[in-house]
Design a protein around this motif. Structure first.
Motif, short mmCIF file in Angstrom:
data_model
loop_
_atom_site.label_atom_id
_atom_site.label_comp_id
_atom_site.label_asym_id
_atom_site.label_seq_id
_atom_site.Cartn_x
_atom_site.Cartn_y
_atom_site.Cartn_z
N ILE A 1 -1.56 21.22 1.10
CA ILE A 1 -1.47 21.24 -0.35
C ILE A 1 -2.63 20.46 -0.97
CG2 ILE A 1 0.05 20.86 -2.31
CD1 ILE A 1 1.13 22.75 -0.03
N ALA A 2 -2.92 19.29 -0.41
CA ALA A 2 -4.02 18.48 -0.93
C ALA A 2 -5.36 19.18 -0.76
CB ALA A 2 -4.04 17.12 -0.23
N GLU A 3 -5.55 19.87 0.37
CA GLU A 3 -6.80 20.60 0.57
C GLU A 3 -6.95 21.71 -0.47
OE1 GLU A 3 -8.18 21.73 4.41
OE2 GLU A 3 -7.00 20.19 5.44
N GLY A 4 -5.85 22.38 -0.79
CA GLY A 4 -5.92 23.43 -1.80
C GLY A 4 -6.29 22.90 -3.16
N TYR A 5 -5.72 21.76 -3.54
CA TYR A 5 -6.05 21.14 -4.83
C TYR A 5 -7.52 20.72 -4.90
CZ TYR A 5 -1.49 20.57 -7.18
OH TYR A 5 -0.32 20.78 -7.86
N THR B 1 -10.43 15.17 -2.91
CA THR B 1 -11.37 15.60 -3.95
C THR B 1 -12.65 14.75 -3.88
OG1 THR B 1 -9.53 16.30 -5.35
CG2 THR B 1 -11.67 16.02 -6.41
N ARG B 2 -12.51 13.47 -3.57
CA ARG B 2 -13.71 12.64 -3.39
C ARG B 2 -14.54 13.14 -2.21
NH1 ARG B 2 -11.65 8.05 -1.96
NH2 ARG B 2 -12.50 7.95 0.13
N PHE B 3 -13.88 13.66 -1.19
CA PHE B 3 -14.56 14.26 -0.05
C PHE B 3 -15.46 15.41 -0.50
CE2 PHE B 3 -14.15 17.38 3.58
CZ PHE B 3 -14.84 16.64 4.52
N MET B 4 -15.11 16.03 -1.61
CA MET B 4 -15.89 17.13 -2.16
C MET B 4 -16.95 16.67 -3.14
SD MET B 4 -14.76 19.85 -0.71
CE MET B 4 -15.40 21.14 -1.77
N ALA C 1 0.84 -1.20 0.00
CA ALA C 1 0.00 0.00 0.00
C ALA C 1 0.87 1.25 0.00
CB ALA C 1 -0.92 0.00 1.21
N SER C 2 0.72 2.07 -1.05
CA SER C 2 1.44 3.34 -1.14
C SER C 2 0.47 4.49 -0.91
CB SER C 2 2.08 3.51 -2.52
OG SER C 2 3.08 2.55 -2.75
N LEU C 3 0.86 5.43 -0.07
CA LEU C 3 0.09 6.64 0.16
C LEU C 3 0.98 7.83 -0.19
CD1 LEU C 3 -2.06 7.45 3.31
CD2 LEU C 3 -0.83 9.17 2.03
N THR C 4 0.60 8.56 -1.23
CA THR C 4 1.40 9.70 -1.68
C THR C 4 0.47 10.89 -1.92
OG1 THR C 4 1.21 9.04 -4.00
CG2 THR C 4 3.10 8.18 -2.77
N GLY C 5 1.09 12.03 -2.24
CA GLY C 5 0.28 13.22 -2.47
C GLY C 5 -0.59 13.12 -3.71
N THR D 1 -8.23 -15.44 -3.41
CA THR D 1 -7.32 -15.60 -4.53
C THR D 1 -5.91 -16.07 -4.16
OG1 THR D 1 -6.49 -13.32 -4.43
CG2 THR D 1 -8.55 -13.70 -5.66
N GLY D 2 -5.52 -15.81 -2.91
CA GLY D 2 -4.16 -16.14 -2.49
C GLY D 2 -3.13 -15.13 -2.96
N ARG D 3 -3.57 -14.09 -3.64
CA ARG D 3 -2.64 -13.09 -4.19
C ARG D 3 -2.73 -11.78 -3.43
NH1 ARG D 3 -5.21 -14.81 -8.82
NH2 ARG D 3 -6.20 -12.76 -9.05
N GLY D 4 -1.61 -11.11 -3.31
CA GLY D 4 -1.59 -9.79 -2.73
C GLY D 4 -2.08 -8.75 -3.73
N ALA D 5 -1.82 -7.48 -3.45
CA ALA D 5 -2.30 -6.42 -4.32
C ALA D 5 -1.41 -5.20 -4.16
CB ALA D 5 -3.74 -6.06 -3.98
N GLN D 6 -1.44 -4.34 -5.17
CA GLN D 6 -0.78 -3.04 -5.07
C GLN D 6 -1.85 -1.97 -4.87
OE1 GLN D 6 1.14 -1.44 -8.58
NE2 GLN D 6 2.57 -0.22 -7.34
N ILE D 7 -1.76 -1.23 -3.78
CA ILE D 7 -2.73 -0.18 -3.46
C ILE D 7 -2.04 1.16 -3.65
CG2 ILE D 7 -4.04 0.87 -1.57
CD1 ILE D 7 -4.36 -2.02 -0.46
N ASP D 8 -2.73 2.08 -4.32
CA ASP D 8 -2.18 3.40 -4.64
C ASP D 8 -3.18 4.44 -4.17
OD1 ASP D 8 -1.11 5.67 -5.76
OD2 ASP D 8 -1.25 5.00 -7.85
N VAL D 9 -2.93 5.06 -3.01
CA VAL D 9 -3.82 6.07 -2.45
C VAL D 9 -3.20 7.45 -2.66
CG1 VAL D 9 -4.86 7.00 -0.33
CG2 VAL D 9 -4.83 4.52 -0.75
N SER D 10 -3.96 8.35 -3.25
CA SER D 10 -3.53 9.72 -3.51
C SER D 10 -4.28 10.66 -2.58
CB SER D 10 -3.83 10.08 -4.97
OG SER D 10 -4.02 11.46 -5.14
N MET D 11 -3.55 11.51 -1.86
CA MET D 11 -4.20 12.47 -0.98
C MET D 11 -5.08 13.43 -1.77
SD MET D 11 -1.13 13.28 1.73
CE MET D 11 -2.01 14.63 2.50
#
Length: 415
Positions: free
Chosen positions: A162-166, A225-228, A142-146, A210-220
């Motif tokens: 910065i994320a709030e401004g965007y 923006t989804r909050f809006m 799981a990656s959490l980036t701007g 599935t027995g498989r992991g996953a790649q998670i990509d969370v953008s602030m």
């Protein structure tokens, strides 16, 4: 001058000893490389639900948030303490080959890896998904980036501000004549942390099938923006661009703050039945029956004159008098609490949501999970850790690292 601990507001909170806490995620192991607020909040949510979270920190200072203050409580930052309970702190230098080797031993026993570095830095350290997935196919990365791992902004640094401004939230927060304002808490951080926890749980459930992991990509930026979404969807559906109004332009009429004879009150007349009950409760039933105000759309069209009527009525009595009356009549209303009033809220204290716990240097304040499961809401199992306090226990107990190997790692500067 810093106050003595005994003089601080949290010393009046109820004490909670370490408990078993929630156990829904018992058996899940999370390696947390994140710092500051967003990532650590996400992993604290997992820890509160029972996961074992191993917080891997750099040897020199650890998590950036450890230095965020004043205030400090016995040398510890309250910001750090607010998002790191129920975790174990291990010190590793991932830039050193020995440190990376130890991390990979931890990942052999882990279900989840959480990082808040962009992909370029991840590749530099050798902890990117592309490198780790072949060796650890069941790992949830799981990656959490701007701004996410892909795209033209992927390498840009980002903080909550910065994320709030965007996102547009700052442009709509505040009074019309004032500058844009950020939300009064790190909203983008906290919401993105929740997204990390939610996505990890979904991937964990899928791995059972599935027995498989996953790649998670969370953008602030994306999270905020989804909050809006309600405001953004309304603009996309109408072309009408909202402006700052101090919260007086809700799609619901009436839904805003009013003055009373002493202190302000929030009032939400969210449907036709509540609208009519309100006017009966205040002793002026006629507006509730007026066909000009029959629907929410009608009330929006006449919002200003309605607001003036309500404002004139509410100024006649005190806030607490109105709150008592509205409570009796099931009309949504509430105070505009200061933080000292929140801290003294008898219901939150009764629930054990606000409490103090014993940490290594003394008692500390905590804000609980606030989610009851099978009637139990206590989630506290372990105080936020001192930097590296669990290094030896985790390395020897979880990955069977021999004492001489741990000592060599420390001598090499990797731990």
């Amino acid at each position: 001058m810093q106050k003595k601990t005994g003089d601080l507001p949290f010393t009046g909170l109820p004490r909670i000893d370490d408990t078993k806490g929630h156990v829904l995620l018992e058996g899940m192991r999370v390696v947390d490389l994140s710092t500051s607020i967003a990532g650590p909040y996400g992993t604290q949510l997992l820890a509160d639900l029972g996961a074992t979270v191993i917080k891997v920190e750099k040897p020199d200072g650890g998590d950036d948030a450890r230095q965020w203050g004043p205030p400090f409580i016995d040398g510890e930052s309250p910001w750090f303490l607010s998002v790191n309970r129920n975790k174990h702190s291990v010190v590793l230098d991932l830039a050193a080959p020995e440190g990376l080797a130890v991390l990979e031993k931890l990942l052999e026993k882990a279900d989840v890896l959480v990082v808040n570095m962009n992909e370029r830095v991840q590749r530099k350290l050798g902890i990117d998904h592309a490198r780790l997935a072949p060796r650890f196919p069941r790992l949830i990365h799981a990656s959490l980036t701007g701004f996410g791992l892909r795209g033209k902004r992927a390498d840009l640094p980002c903080y909550d501000l910065i994320a709030e401004g965007y996102s547009g939230v700052m442009d709509l927060t505040g009074e019309a004549h004032d500058d844009p304002q950020k939300v009064g808490t790190p909203a983008a951080d906290m919401l993105a942390g929740q997204d990390v926890a939610m996505a990890v749980l979904a991937a964990y459930a899928a791995r059972e099938r599935t027995g498989r992991g996953a790649q998670i990509d969370v953008s602030m930026q994306a999270t905020m923006t989804r909050f809006m979404a309600p405001r953004l969807s309304s603009f996309l559906s109408s072309g009408e661009l909202p402006t700052r109004s101090g919260g007086k332009d809700s799609v619901i009429a009436i839904y805003q703050v009013f003055d009373t004879a002493d202190r302000q009150i929030s009032l939400g007349l969210g449907n036709d039945a509540i609208w009519r009950r309100f006017w009966v409760a205040v002793g002026v039933p006629e507006p509730g029956l007026d066909p000009r105000y029959a629907s929410n759309a009608d009330r929006r069209a006449h919002r200003q004159e309605i607001v003036e009527k309500i404002a004139g009525i509410l100024r006649a009595r005190t806030r607490d008098e109105w709150l008592a009356l509205f409570g009796e009549n099931r009309i949504p209303a509430g105070p505009i609490n200061r933080l000292d009033e929140v801290a003294a809220d008898d219901e939150l204290l009764r629930q054990g949501f606000l409490y103090q716990a014993q940490a290594a240097n003394g008692p500390i304040p905590q804000v609980g999970l606030g989610i009851a499961i099978d009637g139990r809401s206590a989630a506290h199992r372990k105080a936020p850790p001192k930097l590296g306090e669990d290094t030896e226990a985790i390395l020897s107990g979880m990955i069977d690292l021999a004492p001489d190997r741990i000592r060599k790692s420390e001598e090499a500067g990797a731990a």
